[in-house]
Enzyme design. Structure first.
Site: not given
Length: 333
Positions: A235, A264, A296
């Site tokens: 994360r 993000e 990601h």
């Protein structure tokens, strides 16, 4: 059961539609928009919603969903730091997640970042495309014999440790609960101070919570080896981006590989190639030659996507029937 599926990309739609063939009573309606207070009206008239990592499922959103009569929420991810679980539990809104969607997918991506940063594959690729075959500036190091610190040894961290052990690394682990399999493999559980002081490479595989927020900061960096490699596929907010940049300038961080970023939500999963990204910290980070950022994509493999879709449909069935399973966060937390 009518389900509003938020943050839905074409690949999500394809895999969910295929998984939904086994659930003829489920009616899936797909929205590319992220769930937030600005888009919550799209959930009107539905029985359940399905969300992803950057959807905003805070108290206000949950309260609106509850008033709409939403019977439950099916997250298409393992992490749930974007959900106010306390409010959901207090208001009997079941929240399900996908705890295990091919841990090796993320673990292998973390290793890919390590390999690319170490052997400077990203720079070599561009050199060769331009006809430049000089090796100066591309020196790497042998992974065998290096000390690798793994913070968090859940399913993904465990898979990562196995891979790094296979390279011949000395693997140090930190977790609240040691894993017997990793101890048998030769991994060593130590405290965070030892991880910081001894590791050549530190990879983050822990959840985001109050105790891990900005785990990588100027204080923890000061304890690390000069030129340490830091990898984050977990994360974004585990790393204080500005203080990581300071570490890059000073040389404390020799390599930085990120598949996640604290801010993000405004940029990842979208094509921003025709836009000026309004984030000076992120733009500055991208300018360093010893930094690799991916959007990601650690989870993004065929096996993982299929498993996410199948588990999401199982979770929606549980919401419809009122059954509780091990994947219900509001029952188990």
């Amino acid at each position: 059961m009518k389900v509003a599926v938020f943050s839905c990309k074409p690949y999500d739609r394809r895999t969910l539609q295929q998984a939904a063939e086994a659930y003829p009573d489920a009616q899936l309606h797909f929205f590319e928009s992220r769930l937030s207070m600005e888009t919550i009206s799209l959930a009107e008239g539905f029985d359940a919603v399905s969300c992803f990592v950057n959807d905003d499922v805070n108290r206000e959103v949950l309260n609106r969903l509850h008033n709409m009569g939403i019977k439950g929420i099916a997250l298409r991810c393992a992490g749930f730091n974007n959900v106010d679980l306390y409010f959901a539990k207090a208001n009997n809104i079941p929240v399900y997640h996908v705890p295990d969607y091919s841990p090796t997918s993320v673990a292998e991506h973390a290793v890919a970042l390590i390999m690319a940063l170490n052997r400077k594959t990203h720079r070599a690729y561009h050199r060769v495309k331009e006809g430049n075959f000089a090796l100066e500036g591309l020196m790497g190091f042998n992974l065998e014999g290096k000390t690798v610190g793994c913070i968090g040894t859940g399913r993904i961290g465990k898979a990562f440790c196995r891979i790094m052990s296979g390279f011949g690394c000395h693997v140090l682990c930190y977790d609240i609960t040691p894993d017997e399999d990793l101890l048998d493999l030769g991994c060593e559980y130590v405290d965070l101070e030892t991880i910081y002081q001894s590791s050549d490479i530190i990879s983050l595989h822990c959840p985001l919570n109050a105790s891990t927020h900005h785990l990588i900061n100027k204080t923890s960096l000061a304890k690390m080896k000069q030129g340490v490699m830091i990898i984050n596929t977990s994360r974004g907010a585990l790393v204080n981006a500005q203080e990581a940049i300071d570490g890059l300038y000073s040389g404390k961080i020799g390599y930085l590989g990120l598949d996640v970023y604290e801010q993000e939500g405004a940029i990842f999963f979208e094509d921003m190639s025709d836009h000026i990204i309004q984030d000076s910290v992120f733009q500055l980070m991208l300018s360093f030659p010893n930094v690799i950022v991916t959007g990601h994509q650690g989870y993004f493999t065929d096996i993982a996507l299929k498993h996410i879709a199948d588990t999401t449909m199982e979770n929606l069935r549980a919401i419809a029937s009122g059954d509780s399973t091990s994947r219900e966060l509001t029952h188990n937390h």
